[in-house]
Motif scaffolding. Structure first.
Motif, mmCIF file in Angstrom:
data_model
loop_
_atom_site.group_PDB
_atom_site.id
_atom_site.type_symbol
_atom_site.label_atom_id
_atom_site.label_comp_id
_atom_site.label_asym_id
_atom_site.label_seq_id
_atom_site.Cartn_x
_atom_site.Cartn_y
_atom_site.Cartn_z
ATOM 1 N N HIS A 121 8.258 67.159 58.819
ATOM 2 C CA HIS A 121 8.093 67.967 60.133
ATOM 3 C C HIS A 121 6.767 67.476 61.047
ATOM 4 C CE1 HIS A 121 10.772 70.125 57.489
ATOM 5 N NE2 HIS A 121 11.474 70.424 58.701
ATOM 6 N N HIS A 156 8.490 75.755 57.712
ATOM 7 C CA HIS A 156 9.989 75.554 57.561
ATOM 8 C C HIS A 156 10.372 75.678 56.347
ATOM 9 C CE1 HIS A 156 9.706 73.416 61.628
ATOM 10 N NE2 HIS A 156 8.656 73.023 61.153
ATOM 11 N N GLU A 158 13.150 75.967 54.546
ATOM 12 C CA GLU A 158 13.948 74.924 53.705
ATOM 13 C C GLU A 158 13.080 74.127 53.005
ATOM 14 O OE1 GLU A 158 13.664 73.241 58.152
ATOM 15 O OE2 GLU A 158 13.912 75.105 57.055
ATOM 16 N N LEU A 270 23.482 75.595 58.978
ATOM 17 C CA LEU A 270 22.345 75.288 59.668
ATOM 18 C C LEU A 270 22.441 73.866 60.033
ATOM 19 C CD1 LEU A 270 19.238 75.537 60.568
ATOM 20 C CD2 LEU A 270 18.506 75.292 58.286
ATOM 21 N N ALA A 271 22.941 72.988 59.036
ATOM 22 C CA ALA A 271 23.247 71.242 59.526
ATOM 23 C C ALA A 271 24.347 71.232 60.529
ATOM 24 C CB ALA A 271 23.739 70.744 58.205
ATOM 25 N N GLU A 272 25.111 71.916 60.453
ATOM 26 C CA GLU A 272 26.180 71.745 61.547
ATOM 27 C C GLU A 272 25.630 72.189 62.877
ATOM 28 O OE1 GLU A 272 29.667 71.142 63.523
ATOM 29 O OE2 GLU A 272 29.072 70.243 61.466
ATOM 30 N N LEU A 273 24.815 73.531 62.926
ATOM 31 C CA LEU A 273 24.285 73.905 64.304
ATOM 32 C C LEU A 273 23.298 72.711 64.872
ATOM 33 C CD1 LEU A 273 23.384 77.633 63.489
ATOM 34 C CD2 LEU A 273 25.067 76.563 65.383
ATOM 35 N N CYS A 274 22.497 71.854 63.816
ATOM 36 C CA CYS A 274 21.506 71.007 64.158
ATOM 37 C C CYS A 274 22.258 69.795 64.913
ATOM 38 C CB CYS A 274 20.704 70.639 62.997
ATOM 39 S SG CYS A 274 19.437 71.989 62.633
ATOM 40 N N ARG A 275 23.568 69.524 64.322
ATOM 41 C CA ARG A 275 24.263 68.290 64.414
ATOM 42 C C ARG A 275 24.933 68.471 65.820
ATOM 43 N NH1 ARG A 275 29.425 66.449 64.660
ATOM 44 N NH2 ARG A 275 30.155 68.483 64.286
ATOM 45 N N ARG A 276 24.989 69.716 66.030
ATOM 46 C CA ARG A 276 25.825 69.900 67.440
ATOM 47 C C ARG A 276 24.700 70.195 68.472
ATOM 48 N NH1 ARG A 276 29.859 74.268 65.149
ATOM 49 N NH2 ARG A 276 29.355 75.378 67.236
ATOM 50 N N GLY A 277 23.397 69.918 68.274
ATOM 51 C CA GLY A 277 22.509 70.688 69.077
ATOM 52 C C GLY A 277 22.300 72.017 69.304
ATOM 53 N N LYS A 278 22.826 72.804 68.375
ATOM 54 C CA LYS A 278 22.642 74.106 68.524
ATOM 55 C C LYS A 278 23.536 74.856 69.832
ATOM 56 C CE LYS A 278 18.092 74.374 66.169
ATOM 57 N NZ LYS A 278 16.747 74.572 66.034
#
Length: 278
Positions: A121, A156, A158, A270-278
């Motif tokens: 990060h 962070h 995670e 969380l990974a899916e949200l990040c992939r889609r740009g939230k």
């Protein structure tokens, strides 16, 4: 009866002169020798201990990057071998083709390089001149399994969770956390929360002193799996040493089921949200 497993660890809370690698190395060795004299078998230096750290001078820091065969690791490796201890040496690491990372090198007690963690990060100017890391390795040592995250990584949650799930018992956090009320509140709160969240020991080595009028907060500390601060470094230079009873992790996890009760699907969300740009 459970095996008695302890780790005698030390955190080096030092001031660093920006850009003066030679002076910083010599100063670090003096403090490492003090830590080893107090029985420490794993010793952690603060973030970018050899060059100093300034969030607005990362380009200069990157220009001082060294490879694993460079002066810093050669010097630290010899120190580790001479004193018979493990060392965590954080530095700007040159990895080829003009690419550098904010990294921490783990050296074994024979002076050998056991592995590297690179900061995942990035903050401020780091984003322009350094490459973010990838992965969260856990390292086996004679005294227990350790993980490493660097400074802003600790903000962070995670990062520590991944290391705990991979078997880390002690997570070291070499840092250059600034001494502003808002920022240091984050350091003190995050390190306790990460210990409780993951039922592990946290060990934060934060530099002190100042660079260009920016002060750093020190406050290096060991926190146990209950969130209890075992040792605290204050604001001045010094060596913080603690004996960590690693069996306490097992005992505390019998009453704190946070790891068992977590749902890995949350990470997928969380990974899916990040992939889609939230």
């Amino acid at each position: 009866m459970s095996e008695n497993r302890t780790m005698r660890a030390a955190l080096i809370q030092m001031d660093c002169v920006f850009g003066d690698v030679e002076k910083n190395l010599l100063h670090a060795v003096t403090m490492i020798e003090e830590a080893a004299g107090k029985g420490a078998n794993i010793i952690c230096l603060p973030e970018c201990f050899n060059t100093g750290y300034a969030v607005d001078r990362v380009e200069e820091m990157a220009s001082l990057a060294e490879t694993l065969s460079g002066k810093t690791i050669g010097f630290m490796g010899e120190t580790a071998r001479r004193l018979g201890c493990y060392l965590i040496a954080p530095m700007i690491l040159q990895i080829g083709n003009g690419i550098a990372e904010n990294a921490a090198v783990l050296l074994g007690d024979q002076g050998e390089v056991l592995g590297v963690y690179a900061k995942n990060h990035l903050i401020g100017g780091e984003k322009h001149y350094l490459r973010r890391g990838y992965g969260y390795p856990v390292f086996e040592t004679k005294y227990g399994n350790i993980g490493i995250i660097i400074c802003y990584d600790m903000a962070h949650p995670e990062t520590a969770r991944i290391l705990a799930e991979k078997g880390a018992e002690v997570i070291f956090v070499p840092s250059a956390w600034r001494d502003m009320r808002k920022f240091m509140h984050g350091f003190r709160t995050n390190i306790v929360c990460r210990a409780i969240d993951n039922v592990v020991f946290m060990a934060g080595a934060n530099r002190c002193g100042e660079i260009g009028g920016v002060a750093f907060g020190g406050c290096s500390q060991f926190v146990d799996p209950e969130g209890i601060i075992l040792e605290h470094g204050g604001n001045a230079e010094g060596v913080v040493v603690s004996t960590l009873d690693l069996e306490k992790i097992r005992r505390e996890r019998l009453v704190n089921g946070v790891l068992n009760d977590s749902d890995p699907c949350d990470f997928s969300c969380l990974a899916e949200l990040c992939r889609r740009g939230k």
